[in-house]
Design an enzyme around this catalytic site. Structure first.
Site, PDB file in Angstrom:
ATOM      1  N   LYS A 102      -7.912  -5.109  15.411  1.00 46.89           N
ATOM      2  CA  LYS A 102      -6.754  -4.545  14.722  1.00 46.89           C
ATOM      3  C   LYS A 102      -6.015  -3.645  15.710  1.00 46.89           C
ATOM      4  O   LYS A 102      -6.611  -2.732  16.296  1.00 46.89           O
ATOM      5  CB  LYS A 102      -7.197  -3.741  13.496  1.00 46.89           C
ATOM      6  CG  LYS A 102      -6.028  -3.260  12.640  1.00 46.89           C
ATOM      7  CD  LYS A 102      -6.530  -2.500  11.405  1.00 46.89           C
ATOM      8  CE  LYS A 102      -5.362  -2.037  10.557  1.00 46.89           C
ATOM      9  NZ  LYS A 102      -5.809  -1.232   9.400  1.00 46.89           N
ATOM     10  N   HIS A 104      -3.226  -1.755  15.114  1.00 46.54           N
ATOM     11  CA  HIS A 104      -2.456  -0.646  14.555  1.00 46.54           C
ATOM     12  C   HIS A 104      -3.366   0.147  13.623  1.00 46.54           C
ATOM     13  O   HIS A 104      -4.503  -0.246  13.370  1.00 46.54           O
ATOM     14  CB  HIS A 104      -1.248  -1.178  13.778  1.00 46.54           C
ATOM     15  CG  HIS A 104      -1.613  -2.072  12.634  1.00 46.54           C
ATOM     16  ND1 HIS A 104      -1.920  -3.395  12.805  1.00 46.54           N
ATOM     17  CD2 HIS A 104      -1.742  -1.825  11.300  1.00 46.54           C
ATOM     18  CE1 HIS A 104      -2.210  -3.937  11.629  1.00 46.54           C
ATOM     19  NE2 HIS A 104      -2.118  -2.998  10.713  1.00 46.54           N
TER      20      HIS A 104
END
Length: 212
Positions: A102, A104
């Site tokens: 991921k 962000h």
């Protein structure tokens, strides 16, 4: 070991364990098929958690963290951690991984935080062991003390060496592998159950061909 019979009966009731002819991802034709994805109800997950606890007590496993590999291991590990807290007043920390990083928000490939102490991994099936080896390699950067891998089913098939996948993991990563049931337990069950006895010879033949 009553948990073995209890789990096989639950798996058959929920159609997680089926007998017949099934083409696997490996192109092998298997006389049985196992799909833990059908354990999607609270009652099943509670029963499975309780059976895992029986296995944990039997093997005297001590741990602080419960890790569930994506995707099938996530529900099993989270249910076990919750069951330990609500029914046994034992605090554990539940962590799982993402298939992809991921980029962000909190970022990373892990959700949750490992605490000091032993870590166990909870997953559904071990076959060739490839996915689990990749998981263990991913976790190496966290410098964890992973002492045990617990699975619902050990198919007892060969890994990349002339050993079972679970024996390979023990040899290469020094992690004990325990299962609620194995293909050997399934053979014992069908041998003593008239309804499924007709599948005994084909399961034994499969084990002799692909087993360690």
């Amino acid at each position: 070991m009553d948990y073995k019979k209890t789990f096989i009966e639950l798996a058959i009731k929920k159609n997680a364990l089926q007998f017949g002819n099934f083409k696997l991802k490996s192109e092998r034709i298997s006389p049985y098929f196992f799909n833990s994805g059908v354990f999607s109800d609270g009652e099943s997950l509670s029963i499975i958690s309780n059976l895992f606890i029986e296995l944990i007590k039997e093997k005297k496993i001590k741990f602080t963290n419960v890790f569930g590999p994506a995707y099938k291991g996530i529900s099993l590990a989270s249910a076990l951690s919750a069951f330990l807290a609500s029914n046994h007043k034992e605090e554990t920390y539940f962590i799982y991984d993402r298939k992809d990083q991921k980029l962000h928000g909190e970022r990373g490939d892990i959700v949750g935080t490992f605490q000091d102490g032993n870590t166990i991994i909870i997953d559904d099936v071990i076959t060739a062991g490839t996915a689990m080896k990749n998981t263990l390699i991913k976790l190496e950067k966290y410098n964890l003390n992973i002492n045990s891998l617990l699975v619902l089913l050990d198919r007892q098939e060969k890994g990349s060496e002339d050993l079972s996948a679970s024996d390979e993991i023990k040899k290469n990563f020094n992690i004990d592998v325990y299962s609620l049931i194995s293909i050997s337990d399934i053979i014992d069950f069908v041998t003593n159950t008239k309804e499924f006895e007709k599948f005994k010879s084909s399961i034994i033949e499969y084990k002799e061909k692909y087993g360690s």
